[in-house]
Scaffold this motif. Structure first.
Motif, PDB file in Angstrom:
ATOM      1  N   GLY B  16     -33.207  17.530  41.881  1.00  0.00           N
ATOM      2  CA  GLY B  16     -31.965  18.161  42.316  1.00  0.00           C
ATOM      3  C   GLY B  16     -30.808  17.187  42.294  1.00  0.00           C
ATOM      4  N   VAL B  17     -29.611  17.736  42.094  1.00  0.00           N
ATOM      5  CA  VAL B  17     -28.393  16.928  42.120  1.00  0.00           C
ATOM      6  C   VAL B  17     -27.409  17.597  43.065  1.00  0.00           C
ATOM      7  N   GLY B  18     -26.858  16.806  43.981  1.00  0.00           N
ATOM      8  CA  GLY B  18     -25.882  17.349  44.927  1.00  0.00           C
ATOM      9  C   GLY B  18     -24.644  16.479  44.963  1.00  0.00           C
ATOM     10  N   ILE B  19     -23.558  17.064  45.466  1.00  0.00           N
ATOM     11  CA  ILE B  19     -22.311  16.311  45.603  1.00  0.00           C
ATOM     12  C   ILE B  19     -21.788  16.552  47.014  1.00  0.00           C
ATOM     13  N   CYS B  20     -21.474  15.451  47.699  1.00  0.00           N
ATOM     14  CA  CYS B  20     -20.984  15.576  49.070  1.00  0.00           C
ATOM     15  C   CYS B  20     -19.704  14.762  49.226  1.00  0.00           C
ATOM     16  N   SER B  21     -18.664  15.371  49.791  1.00  0.00           N
ATOM     17  CA  SER B  21     -17.409  14.653  49.997  1.00  0.00           C
ATOM     18  C   SER B  21     -17.617  13.584  51.072  1.00  0.00           C
ATOM     19  N   LEU B  22     -16.733  12.593  51.117  1.00  0.00           N
ATOM     20  CA  LEU B  22     -16.874  11.540  52.122  1.00  0.00           C
ATOM     21  C   LEU B  22     -16.671  12.097  53.532  1.00  0.00           C
ATOM     22  N   ASP B  23     -16.085  13.301  53.626  1.00  0.00           N
ATOM     23  CA  ASP B  23     -15.968  13.958  54.936  1.00  0.00           C
ATOM     24  C   ASP B  23     -17.260  14.653  55.344  1.00  0.00           C
ATOM     25  N   GLY B  24     -18.267  14.651  54.477  1.00  0.00           N
ATOM     26  CA  GLY B  24     -19.546  15.248  54.831  1.00  0.00           C
ATOM     27  C   GLY B  24     -19.713  16.701  54.425  1.00  0.00           C
ATOM     28  N   ASP B  25     -18.837  17.203  53.545  1.00  0.00           N
ATOM     29  CA  ASP B  25     -19.025  18.582  53.079  1.00  0.00           C
ATOM     30  C   ASP B  25     -19.862  18.580  51.799  1.00  0.00           C
ATOM     31  N   ILE B  26     -20.955  19.316  51.839  1.00  0.00           N
ATOM     32  CA  ILE B  26     -21.778  19.415  50.636  1.00  0.00           C
ATOM     33  C   ILE B  26     -21.128  20.437  49.714  1.00  0.00           C
ATOM     34  N   LEU B  27     -20.546  19.938  48.608  1.00  0.00           N
ATOM     35  CA  LEU B  27     -19.722  20.778  47.738  1.00  0.00           C
ATOM     36  C   LEU B  27     -20.557  21.448  46.656  1.00  0.00           C
ATOM     37  N   GLU B 116     -31.138  14.250  58.793  1.00  0.00           N
ATOM     38  CA  GLU B 116     -29.680  14.225  58.937  1.00  0.00           C
ATOM     39  C   GLU B 116     -29.026  15.544  58.517  1.00  0.00           C
ATOM     40  N   VAL B 117     -29.526  16.118  57.442  1.00  0.00           N
ATOM     41  CA  VAL B 117     -28.870  17.342  56.976  1.00  0.00           C
ATOM     42  C   VAL B 117     -29.101  18.468  57.991  1.00  0.00           C
ATOM     43  N   ALA B 118     -30.229  18.413  58.696  1.00  0.00           N
ATOM     44  CA  ALA B 118     -30.483  19.427  59.727  1.00  0.00           C
ATOM     45  C   ALA B 118     -29.608  19.167  60.954  1.00  0.00           C
ATOM     46  N   ARG B 119     -29.416  17.894  61.270  1.00  0.00           N
ATOM     47  CA  ARG B 119     -28.627  17.536  62.452  1.00  0.00           C
ATOM     48  C   ARG B 119     -27.164  17.956  62.292  1.00  0.00           C
ATOM     49  N   LYS B 120     -26.714  17.971  61.017  1.00  0.00           N
ATOM     50  CA  LYS B 120     -25.350  18.408  60.706  1.00  0.00           C
ATOM     51  C   LYS B 120     -25.087  19.817  61.252  1.00  0.00           C
ATOM     52  N   PHE B 121     -26.135  20.630  61.382  1.00  0.00           N
ATOM     53  CA  PHE B 121     -25.958  22.021  61.828  1.00  0.00           C
ATOM     54  C   PHE B 121     -26.323  22.223  63.301  1.00  0.00           C
ATOM     55  N   CYS B 122     -26.550  21.115  64.013  1.00  0.00           N
ATOM     56  CA  CYS B 122     -26.907  21.212  65.432  1.00  0.00           C
ATOM     57  C   CYS B 122     -25.648  21.235  66.283  1.00  0.00           C
ATOM     58  N   SER B 123     -25.770  21.794  67.496  1.00  0.00           N
ATOM     59  CA  SER B 123     -24.596  21.775  68.359  1.00  0.00           C
ATOM     60  C   SER B 123     -24.580  20.553  69.276  1.00  0.00           C
ATOM     61  N   THR B 124     -25.728  19.865  69.402  1.00  0.00           N
ATOM     62  CA  THR B 124     -25.716  18.603  70.140  1.00  0.00           C
ATOM     63  C   THR B 124     -26.004  17.480  69.147  1.00  0.00           C
ATOM     64  N   GLY B 291     -28.394  17.883  47.557  1.00  0.00           N
ATOM     65  CA  GLY B 291     -27.278  17.971  48.502  1.00  0.00           C
ATOM     66  C   GLY B 291     -27.482  17.072  49.710  1.00  0.00           C
ATOM     67  N   MET B 292     -28.710  17.109  50.246  1.00  0.00           N
ATOM     68  CA  MET B 292     -28.968  16.297  51.454  1.00  0.00           C
ATOM     69  C   MET B 292     -28.950  14.807  51.127  1.00  0.00           C
ATOM     70  N   ILE B 293     -29.324  14.458  49.889  1.00  0.00           N
ATOM     71  CA  ILE B 293     -29.303  13.040  49.500  1.00  0.00           C
ATOM     72  C   ILE B 293     -27.849  12.567  49.389  1.00  0.00           C
ATOM     73  N   SER B 294     -27.002  13.434  48.778  1.00  0.00           N
ATOM     74  CA  SER B 294     -25.587  13.060  48.666  1.00  0.00           C
ATOM     75  C   SER B 294     -24.944  12.997  50.051  1.00  0.00           C
ATOM     76  N   TYR B 295     -25.408  13.863  50.975  1.00  0.00           N
ATOM     77  CA  TYR B 295     -24.866  13.858  52.332  1.00  0.00           C
ATOM     78  C   TYR B 295     -25.157  12.526  53.025  1.00  0.00           C
ATOM     79  N   VAL B 296     -26.404  12.051  52.925  1.00  0.00           N
ATOM     80  CA  VAL B 296     -26.727  10.751  53.533  1.00  0.00           C
ATOM     81  C   VAL B 296     -25.954   9.640  52.825  1.00  0.00           C
ATOM     82  N   GLY B 297     -25.777   9.797  51.504  1.00  0.00           N
ATOM     83  CA  GLY B 297     -24.944   8.835  50.767  1.00  0.00           C
ATOM     84  C   GLY B 297     -23.546   8.756  51.363  1.00  0.00           C
ATOM     85  N   SER B 298     -22.994   9.921  51.741  1.00  0.00           N
ATOM     86  CA  SER B 298     -21.631   9.923  52.319  1.00  0.00           C
ATOM     87  C   SER B 298     -21.621   9.257  53.693  1.00  0.00           C
ATOM     88  N   LEU B 299     -22.754   9.358  54.439  1.00  0.00           N
ATOM     89  CA  LEU B 299     -22.829   8.678  55.739  1.00  0.00           C
ATOM     90  C   LEU B 299     -22.934   7.166  55.555  1.00  0.00           C
TER      91      LEU B 299
END
Lengths: 227, 330
Positions: B16-27, B116-124, B291-299
């Motif tokens: 898979g290939v994903g792209i994530c902005s430096l703000d953490g949005d998986i585009l 991390e990608v799951a934590r992105k959707f948590c409320s705490t 997507g989740m790999i690019s997300y951690v890359g942005s972190l």
């Protein structure tokens, strides 16, 4: 409402009256009760609505009966554990002596350093008597004055296999090392000293050798590649 | 122009290939999964599948960047843990991309990415994470700067158990979803080994018993139901114990098996009985994906230096405890 009703019939069966709930553990609710003029602890394995009814009944009943047997056996072996007062298999409940004190978990990393040798001793004595605890986390160890009491034999068993003993040791050390990572080697050495004092060096060596194996069995352990 | 990290995933069955902005949005998040009509994953065949699809997946991602004015600033690659041949294939694509665009190469741990990608959707911010997939069954907590596996399988993963059971029933990979479907039609629960050792679990005894039941004439539906109910009860019990021990008030469910409605239902019942909340990762991010790999890359970007290509080796065995997490406070 449902809970309250089941506590009522249980109170009648055991001749106790609930004073208050003192803990909602992972597996059971624990109440402070009055029993023949003294305070005691009532442990109720409440139904878990998330799992299938058959499985839930089987697990709760079997664990309660086994736990009762383990407490009695541990007491006989001279392991500090609250005395068993009564059992209700129909309500998956145990009535147990009240021991005053706080759990080792509340004592933080300094408590672990202070007591790990004694925990090693107690576990050694249990293992010598064919009892494995199955869930020896710091929250299941009560610090009462200068003594430690072991509670919650709910996941324990009568066994003397190296594997089960090493799993016991692994669980305590793994959690202790998570709570106090900077003191992990000290905790481990102290625990081991206590364990040897109750068993023997050769026995402890065998258990710790198995523990090493168990940790290697975890996934993605680099050392495992070399074997 | 939006700055973003390109992430490549290839640890097991999925490229898979994903792209994530430096703000953490998986585009952008595209993937392709290796499947079989019978039998399980053959690592070499899976790697061949990945090698065949990687060029077009990467080209499409770069096309997307051009079309919507996204500027890649780093390449993140899941270097482990996983199957060697599969990891190497994705790593080759990532290295080539990093070199041809002169971008830093960020090695990402696949387990951290799921968590991390799951934590992105948590409320705490500090949930107990249950990560269940074909390769992993782990209860993860963040303590002292690292993610720690406080409970895990001692032998096979829950998803692996379901896949093998499905394979025994004659279905191809991945057959876990088929077993989950059959389980819904089961009517009878058969007693199976229920193995929780402290915080750890074992599923191999349960699998052996199920195989025996199948060959002695029990229906697929009943065996599936018994296996699913028993195995899920085991993981939910371990999560419940972790919640009780840690005092956490949120549970985060992630990994391929997170798509199971029954598991989410059981966890949510457990959570509500303890005053906790359940967050389930969105299904497009639950299985393996870039997507989740690019997300951690942005972190990681700006906090972790990229590695040189000659030290970007794959790490088939890489525990989550080994990974520093500089973007989270201890």
């Amino acid at each position: 409402m449902e809970n309250r009703a089941s506590t009522n019939s249980l109170e009648k069966e055991l001749g106790v009256s609930v004073i208050r709930r003192i803990a909602a553990g992972a597996e059971a609710d624990v109440y402070m009760v009055r029993y023949h003029g003294v305070n005691a602890v009532l442990k109720v394995r409440c139904p878990k609505l998330y799992r299938s009814l058959d499985l839930d009944n089987r697990l709760r009943r079997n664990r309660t009966i086994l736990e009762a047997k383990l407490i009695v056996r541990a007491t006989e072996a001279g392991v500090n554990t609250p005395a068993l007062l009564a059992v209700s298999p129909t309500h998956s409940s145990l009535l147990i002596e009240l021991v005053k004190g706080d759990s080792l978990l509340t004592k933080g990393s300094s408590g672990l350093i202070r007591y790990s040798e004694q925990v090693g001793r107690l576990l050694g004595r249990m293992h010598k008597n064919m009892i494995t605890h199955g869930d020896l986390t710091p929250s299941n160890i009560i610090v009462s004055g200068v003594q430690l009491f072991i509670i919650d034999f709910g996941l324990g068993d009568f066994t003397s296999t190296l594997e089960d003993k090493a799993v016991d040791v692994n669980l305590f050390l793994k959690i202790a090392e998570t709570i106090a990572p900077q003191d992990s080697s000290r905790l481990r050495a102290q625990f081991r000293d206590g364990y040897i004092a109750e068993t023997s060096k050769s026995h402890a060596d065998a258990v710790f050798e198995r523990l090493k194996e168990i940790r290697l069995r975890g996934r993605y352990i680099a050392e495992r590649q070399l074997q | 122009m939006v700055d973003a990290v390109i992430g490549i995933e290839s640890t097991a069955h999925t490229i898979g290939v994903g792209i994530c902005s430096l703000d953490g949005d998986i585009l952008y998040n595209k993937w392709h999964t290796y499947t079989t009509s019978q039998g399980g994953i053959h690592p070499r065949e899976a790697a061949r599948h990945h090698a065949r699809l990687a060029p077009s997946l990467v080209a499409d991602a770069l096309g997307y960047c051009r079309d919507v004015s996204v500027r890649p600033v780093a390449v993140a690659s899941a270097l482990g843990p996983g199957l060697g041949p599969c990891l190497r294939t994705g790593a080759v694509a990532a290295r080539a991309l990093s070199q041809s665009l002169s971008l830093p190469f960020l090695p990402v741990n696949h387990l951290v990415a799921h968590v991390e990608v799951a934590r992105k959707f948590c409320s705490t911010s500090d949930p107990v994470t249950l990560f269940v997939s074909g390769g992993n069954t782990a209860v993860v907590l963040f303590r002292n700067g690292r993610y720690r596996m406080v409970g895990e399988t001692l032998d096979i993963a829950l998803g692996n158990m379901l896949d093998v059971l499905g394979r025994e029933m004659g279905y191809g990979f991945p057959s876990g979803p088929k077993v989950l479907e059959l389980a819904e039609k089961g009517t009878k629960m058969v007693d199976l080994p229920y193995t929780v050792k402290g915080q750890d679990m074992s599923f191999s005894g349960l699998l052996t018993k199920c195989k025996k039941l199948l060959s002695s004439g029990f229906s697929k539906e009943d065996v599936a139901k018994s296996a699913v109910e028993t195995a899920f009860a085991m993981v939910v019990e371990v999560v419940e114990r972790t919640v009780a021990l840690s005092g956490s008030n949120e549970v985060s469910l992630t990994g391929g098996v997170a798509r199971s409605r029954r598991l989410a239902d059981m966890l949510s019942k457990m959570c509500s009985s303890r005053g906790a909340k359940l967050s389930v990762v969105p299904s497009e991010l639950s299985g393996d994906n870039g997507g989740m790999i690019s997300y951690v890359g942005s972190l990681m970007y700006g906090l972790v230096d990229g590695v040189r290509i000659d030290s970007s080796k794959v790490v088939p065995r890489w525990r989550i405890e080994q990974v520093p997490i500089p973007w989270r406070k201890s």
